[in-house]
Design a protein around this motif. Structure first.
Motif, short mmCIF file in Angstrom:
data_model
loop_
_atom_site.label_atom_id
_atom_site.label_comp_id
_atom_site.label_asym_id
_atom_site.label_seq_id
_atom_site.Cartn_x
_atom_site.Cartn_y
_atom_site.Cartn_z
N ARG A 1 1.25 8.75 11.99
CA ARG A 1 1.47 8.17 10.66
C ARG A 1 2.83 7.48 10.56
O ARG A 1 3.82 7.95 11.14
CB ARG A 1 1.35 9.24 9.58
N VAL A 2 2.87 6.39 9.80
CA VAL A 2 4.14 5.73 9.51
C VAL A 2 4.95 6.59 8.55
O VAL A 2 6.14 6.85 8.76
CB VAL A 2 3.91 4.33 8.92
N TRP B 1 6.20 0.05 14.11
CA TRP B 1 4.80 0.46 14.04
C TRP B 1 3.83 -0.70 13.94
O TRP B 1 2.63 -0.53 14.17
CB TRP B 1 4.60 1.43 12.86
N THR B 2 4.34 -1.90 13.60
CA THR B 2 3.44 -3.06 13.50
C THR B 2 3.24 -3.78 14.84
O THR B 2 2.39 -4.65 14.94
CB THR B 2 3.98 -4.07 12.47
N VAL C 1 -4.65 0.37 10.83
CA VAL C 1 -3.93 1.41 10.07
C VAL C 1 -4.76 1.82 8.86
O VAL C 1 -5.26 0.98 8.12
CB VAL C 1 -2.54 0.89 9.62
N TRP D 1 0.84 -1.19 0.00
CA TRP D 1 0.00 0.00 0.00
C TRP D 1 0.88 1.24 0.00
O TRP D 1 1.83 1.35 0.76
CB TRP D 1 -0.89 0.00 1.24
N ARG E 1 -0.46 -3.42 4.36
CA ARG E 1 -1.65 -2.99 5.10
C ARG E 1 -2.83 -3.89 4.76
O ARG E 1 -3.09 -4.16 3.58
CB ARG E 1 -1.97 -1.54 4.74
N HIS F 1 -0.07 -7.14 8.36
CA HIS F 1 1.01 -6.31 7.82
C HIS F 1 2.17 -7.11 7.25
O HIS F 1 3.29 -6.59 7.16
CB HIS F 1 1.49 -5.34 8.89
N THR G 1 10.10 -2.94 11.76
CA THR G 1 8.85 -2.15 11.61
C THR G 1 8.17 -2.02 12.97
O THR G 1 7.15 -2.66 13.24
CB THR G 1 7.90 -2.82 10.61
N ILE H 1 3.91 0.44 2.66
CA ILE H 1 3.70 -0.42 3.83
C ILE H 1 2.87 -1.61 3.40
O ILE H 1 2.25 -1.61 2.32
CB ILE H 1 2.99 0.33 4.98
N PRO I 1 1.08 4.91 1.00
CA PRO I 1 0.44 5.98 1.78
C PRO I 1 0.39 7.31 1.03
O PRO I 1 -0.50 8.12 1.26
CB PRO I 1 1.33 6.09 3.03
N SER J 1 -1.54 5.61 6.13
CA SER J 1 -0.62 4.93 7.05
C SER J 1 -0.74 5.46 8.47
O SER J 1 0.21 5.38 9.25
CB SER J 1 0.84 5.00 6.56
#
Length: 973
Positions: free
Chosen positions: A400-401, A250-251, A383, A200, A448, A362, A248, A446, A202, A387
């Motif tokens: 946001r990532v 953020w995951t 998410v 994906w 997603r 993810h 990552t 990313i 962003p 992102s």
């Protein structure tokens, strides 16, 4: 007689009596200026259409054009691609086929939509405020403009084809057929809506296909995160923590499991001592893969540790872990769920800890692990499309990532800070690694989890096209192995492995410019319900008819759903899908609306050739194969030809930032398109191609040498008439040998063209022209052509030159399209003449004479010794020209001696005389190590110089015409 070669003052000037070459064909080509004149002439003649109208019963041959995007000027890769295609088409036409070529353009999709959005952003305009049909019309207009520009640039390269009527994926009929092909997937059961992680962007806010991804270095955060045991742990494992490593962070909020590999050796490790500021403490225990423990603990600033024991796979499988954010105040139980340990072959001990943090929303491997266990209901939707963490995610909502420019957002830092606060991290760092980016925005992507539409590659299809399998994957793999020839053959392995392991095809994009997914879903039902998708043949026919009449824009008009569903189902009970199709589905469908539907397409809807760069194994070759296997049951092509990429002279990838790019327009303005085409022909296009100023100079030099050969033939043929023609059987052996070489060359050239091996064609012709002709045959026969009267030798030589002219000009026409037209018109200047309206001449099989060829191979070897010996005398200024020599040639082999005696060996050596002897050669005789049994003793010719042919002969001056030899006296008579 005297050797004085000075003509007496009263000797006539015989120059005007010679048959010297005469032609207006210039040595300087002037291609940049003259090529447009030939283009205009071909357009006036309508060469392409004339070939189609006179094809008669010829077998059709169709090279199907892979469509470039209509969004910018051509680069050197375009020139390479289109020139190779042109050579294929032209050569097959001249080999007797009806060779059709319909140029095409890809007009939908993100590349064009992105350009319009860039224009909006520059004006401070919001795309979302523009009505979708208006926006689509701007995209259409943009594409139309670039189609016209690129068409002109392609034509300037001499590319033949149906330029007046190309195919465009945005034509109404094309859009109707693309929708029809999609609806075939709908009706045969391949289409489904699913929720899985996709690549994906962003920045572009859409899903991307693998073919839309490129990899660049990227600096990522790395963290080592311990997961505490929640249940299943006994004894010393009760307090131990399983450590994962990820790039990552953020995951982590979406973690649902931790994976291990039963084949890896794991151990329980105790921290004994640490540095200051370590996030660990003495006495704490962790589980790592044995090969990674020391490195991981070092990152955590552990200075001393002890390996306590092995940890078995069974013990790991029994563990249930807690999420690092479990029980945090303010989280309202969001992460208070069990985190199972699961086994997975994708886990390695190459880097990290030997455990893989698993967030199935993810990551592809993570997702497959959950599909395997039927845990799809455990997927997260944390998410959003930019992102950003969605509003329901504690602590991180809105972070946001990556931001709207592709720069790192605050999500990673926020997650790491919360892990530190929660005691859920033992080390952190950064790593530079290869990371996927969108090839349009150049921004990182990313994985997603989003609802998307897919084509199932392993689902048995509900159709009657099962000859090559009942699923898309089976049909594709069978096609690759049984129905397609690959050039080079490595292309087969590459595409086969991709198809063999690929997941389902993501068909949907969350964009505006494209063909919509023409389907409706029933409200209140789940995607897994039987009646979720509306399947109705009458509805499909209505949609196709509407698209044929008004284009795909009609999908977005008010009341369209109601109009389409009227009388079939209750429109209020259904939702209309507004995603657009992956642009690769568009281009993958071209076999249907071009090959199948056009009169100038392929009779069976299957192309003879698809030809593109190596990147299209994951692009057009790939999508066309999948798409056709879903709707046609097999591959849409019989041959797949692949070329490499273009590099600079040092082998570096071309880049604007490096300043090493070369655009076709620059080459055409400086050298002409034929030089660019010759660069393509000279190289092995199956590998990467280098190009630059020095390389082009070398190409231009080869061109000049070839042009000189053609000029010599044109000049010599000025007085040739049909009455002079000599039958092959009556020709001297030298001419018969040339015909033998032509027969050999005909086989080489046509085999090369049939197999798309243009470098072998060019090399064979060029070597023949420069070595066999210019350096040997032309050199030898100049004397007869210039000085003979109406002799058999001269008439035979002219006949051979005529045969050479027709073959060389036509054989080279697919490569040097402009120059060979110039050569042809210089000799045949009729108003409607063109070399491109001719075929390769038929070459009689009787011309081949292997025995004669073997004989003349021996003659030429002996000749090499003579010419090498004379070159030394010329270098030392003993003689100025070879005609001043009369060498003695010692030949030890009696058979070769007889062979040399059977031909005019002095003429072949371009000497005034040659003495052949079988006597042993003196020690001082000249020899070549590679030619045994032949030695040369230099002697000067005796007699006077003929003032017409310049041979030095004893009889000069004894004939009726002053100062000439007997042969010239007879010619003057």
């Amino acid at each position: 007689m005297s050797n004085d070669t000075t003509a007496p003052s009263d000797t006539p000037d015989y120059k005007t009596t010679l048959n010297l070459p005469q032609t207006d064909f210039p040595m300087r080509a002037g291609l940049p200026k003259r090529e447009p004149e030939w283009l205009a002439r071909w357009e006036k003649l309508g060469v392409y259409n004339k070939l189609r109208s006179t094809a008669g019963t010829r077998t059709p041959f169709v090279l199907h054009d892979g469509p470039p995007y209509a969004n910018g000027h051509l680069h050197i890769g375009h020139a390479l691609n289109k020139t190779i295609k042109d050579m294929v088409v032209r050569s097959h036409q001249m080999m007797g086929f009806d060779a059709r070529y319909i140029p095409g353009w890809d007009c939908h999709g993100l590349p064009i939509e992105w350009k319009i959005e860039e224009q909006y952003r520059a004006k401070g305009k919001d795309k979302d405020e523009v009505p979708v049909i208006d926006f689509r019309q701007e995209c259409r207009k943009f594409a139309e403009g670039w189609v016209d520009i690129q068409r002109g640039e392609f034509k300037r390269l001499g590319i033949t084809g149906n330029w007046e009527n190309p195919y465009l994926t945005m034509d109404y009929h094309a859009e109707a057929v693309i929708a029809e092909e999609f609806m075939t997937f709908l009706m045969n059961g391949a289409l489904y809506q699913g929720s899985k992680p996709v690549m994906w962007s962003p920045v572009e806010k859409t899903a991307l296909a693998e073919a839309e991804i490129e990899y660049h270095d990227h600096k990522s955060h790395t963290i080592w995160v311990p997961f505490a045991a929640q249940s299943g742990a006994e004894g010393d494992l009760a307090q131990a923590r399983v450590v994962i490593w990820t790039t990552t962070p953020w995951t982590i909020p979406s973690n649902k499991a931790v994976a291990y590999n039963p084949k890896i050796s794991y151990g329980l490790f105790r921290v004994d001592a640490t540095q200051d500021e370590s996030w660990t403490a003495a006495g704490e225990t962790y589980i790592f893969a044995d090969t990674l423990a020391e490195e991981a603990l070092g990152k955590a600033r552990v200075t001393e540790f002890t390996r306590l024991r092995d940890v078995s796979a069974d013990e790991l499988a029994a563990l249930t872990l807690k999420h690092p954010f479990a029980g945090l105040d303010g989280a309202e139980g969001f992460w208070d769920y069990d985190v199972p340990m699961i086994d997975g072959d994708h886990v390695t001990d190459d880097a990290g800890t030997g455990f893989v943090h698993t967030a199935p929303s993810h990551g592809a491997d993570d997702y497959e692990c959950f599909v395997k266990r039927n845990w799809i209901d455990r997927m997260t939707h944390n998410v959003g499309e930019e992102s950003e963490f969605l509003a329901h995610v504690p602590f991180f909502a809105g972070q946001r990532v990556f931001d709207h420019k592709g720069k790192e957002g605050k999500a990673n830092s926020a997650v790491i800070a919360k892990l530190v606060e929660a005691g859920g991290i033992i080390a952190r760092g950064q790593v530079k690694h290869s990371y996927p980016h969108s090839w349009r925005s150049k921004a990182p992507i990313i994985f997603r989890n989003t609802p998307q539409w897919f084509a199932a590659v392993d689902r048995p299809l509900e159709d009657d096209l099962s000859t090559y399998g009942d699923t898309i994957r089976k049909r594709a793999l069978t096609s690759i192995d049984e129905l397609v020839k690959w050039t080079p053959v490595t292309g087969r392995n590459r595409l086969y492995s991709m198809i063999e392991s690929r997941p389902d095809w993501v068909l949907s994009r969350q964009r505006a410019w494209g063909v919509p997914l023409t389907c409706f879903t029933k409200k209140g039902l789940l995607p897994s319900d039987a009646d979720f998708l509306l399947k109705n043949a009458e509805l499909n026919a209505r949609i196709k008819a509407a698209f044929e009449a008004e284009g795909a824009d009609v999908w977005y008009t008010a009341g369209f759903k109601e109009k389409m569903l009227d009388g079939i189902v209750d429109p209020d009970a259904y939702d209309q899908v507004f995603d657009v199709l992956d642009v690769w589905f568009d281009s993958g469908s071209t076999h249907a609306f071009v090959l199948r539907d056009r009169e100038d397409g392929a009779p069976d809807g299957i192309a003879d050739v698809y030809l593109e760069g190596t990147d299209q194994h994951r692009g057009w070759f790939h999508s066309s194969l999948l798409q056709a296997c879903g709707t046609k049951g097999r591959a849409p092509y019989k041959n797949v030809v692949t070329h490499g990429f273009t590099l600079d002279e040092k082998g570096m990838k071309m880049s604007k930032s490096l300043g090493n790019t070369i655009v076709p327009e620059t080459i055409v303005k400086q050298y002409g398109a034929d030089i660019l085409r010759l660069w393509v022909a000279q190289a092995d296009y199956t590998a990467d191609q280098r190009i630059g100023p020095e390389i082009l100079k070398g190409v231009a030099d080869s061109y000049r040498r070839l042009r000189n050969t053609m000029r010599y033939m044109l000049g010599s043929l000025g007085d040739f008439t049909e009455e002079m023609r000599v039958d092959a059987a009556d020709m001297p052996e030298l001419e018969q040998w040339v015909l033998h070489r032509l027969a050999q060359l005909d086989e080489t050239v046509q085999a090369g063209y049939r197999n798309f091996e243009f470098s072998s064609v060019w090399t064979a012709i060029f070597n023949f022209a420069t070595v066999d002709l210019s350096s040997f045959y032309f050199d030898v026969r100049k004397d007869a052509l210039y000085c003979d009267g109406d002799t058999l030798e001269r008439r035979a030589a002219l006949t051979v030159l005529d045969l050479l002219f027709h073959r060389l000009t036509s054989w080279l026409a697919p490569i040097l399209v402009f120059t060979m037209e110039e050569v042809w018109l210089e000799r045949f200047p009729a108003e409607d003449a063109s070399v491109h309206l001719t075929d390769f001449p038929a070459t009689p099989a009787a011309w081949k004479n292997e025995a004669l060829a073997a004989k003349w191979a021996g003659i030429r070897r002996a000749r090499r010794v003579v010419t090498a010996a004379l070159e030394i005398q010329r270098r030392d200024k003993v003689i100025g020209a070879s005609l001043e020599a009369a060498p003695v040639v010692h030949v030890s082999d009696a058979a070769l001696l007889a062979t040399l005696a059977s031909v005019p060996f002095d003429d072949l050596c371009i000497t005034s005389a040659v003495a052949l002897t079988g006597d042993a050669a003196p020690a001082e005789a000249f020899r070549l190590p590679e030619v045994e049994g032949v030695a040369v003793v230099f002697e000067t010719a005796e007699g006077d110089k003929c003032q017409r042919c310049w041979k030095i002969l004893p009889d000069v001056g004894s004939h009726s015409h002053a100062g000439v030899c007997g042969r010239c006296d007879e010619a003057l008579a």
